[in-house]
Motif scaffolding. Structure first.
Motif, PDB file in Angstrom:
ATOM      1  N   SER A  78      10.254  22.082  19.354  1.00  0.00           N
ATOM      2  CA  SER A  78      11.232  22.700  18.450  1.00  0.00           C
ATOM      3  C   SER A  78      12.458  21.806  18.382  1.00  0.00           C
ATOM      4  O   SER A  78      12.786  21.094  19.342  1.00  0.00           O
ATOM      5  CB  SER A  78      11.620  24.096  18.962  1.00  0.00           C
ATOM      6  N   LEU A 137      15.446  23.069  18.014  1.00  0.00           N
ATOM      7  CA  LEU A 137      16.602  23.853  18.431  1.00  0.00           C
ATOM      8  C   LEU A 137      17.271  23.347  19.704  1.00  0.00           C
ATOM      9  O   LEU A 137      18.508  23.337  19.783  1.00  0.00           O
ATOM     10  CB  LEU A 137      16.194  25.329  18.599  1.00  0.00           C
ATOM     11  N   ASN A 190       9.814  18.663  11.019  1.00  0.00           N
ATOM     12  CA  ASN A 190      10.533  19.930  10.886  1.00  0.00           C
ATOM     13  C   ASN A 190      11.936  19.712  10.345  1.00  0.00           C
ATOM     14  O   ASN A 190      12.506  18.616  10.478  1.00  0.00           O
ATOM     15  CB  ASN A 190      10.633  20.649  12.240  1.00  0.00           C
ATOM     16  N   ALA A 192      15.696  21.716  10.747  1.00  0.00           N
ATOM     17  CA  ALA A 192      16.404  22.777  11.453  1.00  0.00           C
ATOM     18  C   ALA A 192      17.895  22.611  11.253  1.00  0.00           C
ATOM     19  O   ALA A 192      18.402  21.490  11.092  1.00  0.00           O
ATOM     20  CB  ALA A 192      16.069  22.751  12.948  1.00  0.00           C
ATOM     21  N   GLY A 248       8.282  29.069   9.299  1.00  0.00           N
ATOM     22  CA  GLY A 248       9.539  28.942  10.013  1.00  0.00           C
ATOM     23  C   GLY A 248      10.153  30.275  10.351  1.00  0.00           C
ATOM     24  O   GLY A 248       9.540  31.335  10.155  1.00  0.00           O
ATOM     25  N   THR A 272      20.531  30.001  13.579  1.00  0.00           N
ATOM     26  CA  THR A 272      19.720  28.810  13.334  1.00  0.00           C
ATOM     27  C   THR A 272      18.604  29.110  12.347  1.00  0.00           C
ATOM     28  O   THR A 272      18.217  30.273  12.155  1.00  0.00           O
ATOM     29  CB  THR A 272      19.071  28.301  14.641  1.00  0.00           C
ATOM     30  N   GLU A 310      14.735  27.085  11.270  1.00  0.00           N
ATOM     31  CA  GLU A 310      13.815  25.968  11.495  1.00  0.00           C
ATOM     32  C   GLU A 310      12.580  26.178  10.640  1.00  0.00           C
ATOM     33  O   GLU A 310      12.013  27.280  10.614  1.00  0.00           O
ATOM     34  CB  GLU A 310      13.427  25.844  12.959  1.00  0.00           C
TER      35      GLU A 310
END
Length: 597
Positions: free
Chosen positions: A450, A452, A493, A495, A567, A588, A590
């Motif tokens: 991820s 994040l 990805n 994010a 997502g 957030t 993503e």
């Protein structure tokens, strides 16, 4: 690449004619080596009242171990020029099979487990040949043998020692001998102290200095022949009067051992009474099932496709023509009897660098002459360089997000296991994340799944920055995937994270809508139940530990009739913020961008 110095006029004599500097440079270029320097016009040193003869300094490709000496350069250039045929190296019956044996003791496994041997019988040395023989050993030690760590060579006057020989590993205090060019007898321990300040041998002592036992080669009378990989014994020292040479080679790598053995014996077997013949040595090594006879010197049999050779070089040669050309690079080849598109090729033992038919193709181009290869225009179907679709898509999303006022960041792709899972209130199922086998720190244990963690660590490290902070990243995450050859796959990805005095939920939601609108994905108000099943995206309430309960949503996309969750976005749970040491609310989003391709 190694540079070899050879006597200019001795080489020209071996090649059968004198060359001007330009002519010899052209010959070197045609063969694939380079003339680095001609010292004819330079001030040369005077040794024993005689000025050093002019030298040619030739730069040799690092993979051409067969050209690390005068003999190899002269022989290969003569074959290339058609002045000689490729030598037929032969292993002949030993003069005394019972004495030409090396018995390996099991203790050598602790320090240097492999050994090989050979005998050059009735060899004739001159000063130049002797210097070249020693020089080749030095070049092989520096180059292929990695400063003796992988392989080391010992050469001995066979008439001063007696077989059979033993290769043992003993306590440093358990043996004594007089080292080469010395007069005092020393134990292995004393020898280490004696040579620690020696500028030549001192740099090799570390290879065995701290080993529990030292490797030693004895003859039948317990005379120490050598302490590999450090030094030979004075007793069996080679001189210009030596006629029979016993070669022992020890190693930690079997492949390098075979290559070095072949290089050393093939280069100097030409000076034997019967040229290009070598007597073998039997290796008795029953403890590791490596008993064998060395060297072998058999050409390696392989095949090459005629179509491949012609296509890569632009030639249109028949199998017979290609075989004739390959003779210039010491190959023995002939058209295959079973397939007209194949050549049966015997690779000489001197060419350890030939591993694939592409190497043969390269040599074919050298034989024909690179300057003589046909010049052709690219075919109509030739490809033109361009960005991958996923990179184009990533750039579009990156530009659009930046234009919306968000700042791009680029964290590292590695993170700790806790950051990737526990700190986000996620669990590791054991089949998702790629772990590092030998992480150097706790910070870099896994490849992130991820984006994040990187965004949240960026916010943490910029606490002094004014809020709100609006940052984003377009980059790769990695997942285990047994369907892939490499057992893992990358996924691009997108994010973004909002950190401020308010939650910023509406900001990340708005950014998500803007990105999908720009990608021509319509919002479906009724989700998957939208009449007519048109392409587009929708959101559904999401309850995951990463986000505040009731303040998160999953993002779903339908494209060409295929539906998938791509997502999620929402307000991060306070426990997540606590673990990342962030004191303001964070929202957030993503999204997997590859779902749009």
């Amino acid at each position: 690449m190694p540079t070899i110095s050879v006597d200019k006029y001795k080489l020209f004599e071996a090649l059968g004619r004198k060359y001007t500097k330009d002519e010899f440079e052209d010959l070197c270029f045609e063969y694939g080596v380079e003339l680095d320097e001609d010292t004819e016009e330079d001030e040369r040193p005077i040794v024993n009242g005689v000025q050093e003869p002019p030298q040619l300094k030739i730069e040799i490709p690092a993979n051409r171990y067969d050209m690390l000496c005068f003999e190899g350069i002269a022989m290969n250039l003569n074959i290339f020029l058609g002045r000689m045929t490729p030598p037929n190296y032969r292993v002949v019956e030993p003069k005394d099979a019972e004495q030409q044996v090396i018995t390996v003791h099991p203790e050598t496994l602790k320090v240097r487990p492999f050994v090989a041997g050979a005998v050059l019988r009735n060899i004739k040395f001159t000063q130049e040949r002797y210097d070249s023989f020693i020089g080749l050993q030095d070049k092989l030690h520096q180059n292929l043998a990695r400063n003796r760590t992988l392989v080391s060579m010992g050469t001995h006057d066979l008439d001063t020692i007696k077989g059979p020989f033993t290769y043992e590993a003993l306590d440093p205090k358990a043996f004594k001998f007089i080292p080469l060019n010395q007069t005092k007898e020393m134990t292995g321990e004393e020898l280490m102290t004696f040579y620690e300040s020696d500028k030549h041998l001192g740099r090799f002592l570390h290879i065995i200095r701290d080993a529990p036992v030292y490797p030693v080669i004895f003859d039948a009378n317990r005379v120490v022949c050598s302490l590999p990989p450090i030094i030979n014994g004075e007793h069996s020292k080679i001189t210009l009067n030596t006629t029979n040479v016993f070669i022992e080679i020890t190693a930690t790598d079997m492949t390098k051992l075979a290559i070095v053995t072949d290089m050393l014996v093939t280069m100097f077997s030409m000076y034997c009474e019967e040229p290009f013949t070598v007597e073998p040595v039997k290796i008795v090594s029953e403890h590791n099932n490596l008993s064998r006879v060395t060297p072998v010197l058999k050409p390696r049999e392989t095949t090459a496709e005629v179509d491949y050779l012609n296509a890569c070089t632009g030639l249109n040669g028949s199998p017979e023509d290609l075989c004739k050309l390959l003779t210039k690079m010491a190959y023995v080849s002939k058209p295959s009897a079973t397939n007209k598109n194949l050549l049966d090729i015997a690779i000489p033992p001197t060419r350890a660098d030939v591993l694939h038919q592409c190497d043969i193709m390269e040599d074919l181009a050298v034989c024909h002459g690179f300057n003589n290869l046909p010049r052709t225009s690219p075919a109509r179907g030739a490809t033109v360089g361009g960005a991958l679709p996923i990179n184009k898509l990533g750039d579009i999303v990156r530009i659009e997000t930046a234009m919306a006022g968000w700042v791009e960041v680029l964290p590292l792709i590695l993170c700790s296991h806790d950051e990737n899972f526990a700190w986000l209130n996620r669990k590791d199922d054991g089949n998702t994340v790629v772990r590092l086998a030998n992480p150097k720190t706790l910070e870099y244990q896994v490849v992130r799944t991820s984006l994040l963690p990187g965004l949240l660590k960026t916010i943490r490290e910029n606490k002094g920055h004014s809020v709100p902070m609006k940052i984003f990243e377009v980059s790769d995450v990695v997942f285990k995937d047994d369907a892939e050859e490499r057992k893992a796959r990358n996924q691009r990805n997108f994010a973004a994270a909002w950190c401020g005095k308010t939650s910023g939920f509406e900001a990340v939601h708005g950014l998500l809508d803007r990105i999908f609108l720009m990608l021509n994905a319509k919002f479906l108000t009724e989700g998957s139940a939208t009449p007519g099943n048109p392409d587009g995206y929708w959101i559904e309430e999401l309850n995951e530990e990463t986000f505040f309960h009731g303040h998160a949503a999953s993002v779903h996309l339908r494209l060409e009739g295929k539906e998938a969750r791509v997502g999620e976005f929402g307000i991060l749970h306070p426990t997540v913020l606590e673990k990342f040491d962030i004191r303001y609310p964070v929202s957030t989003v993503e999204v997997n961008l590859e779902a749009f391709l």
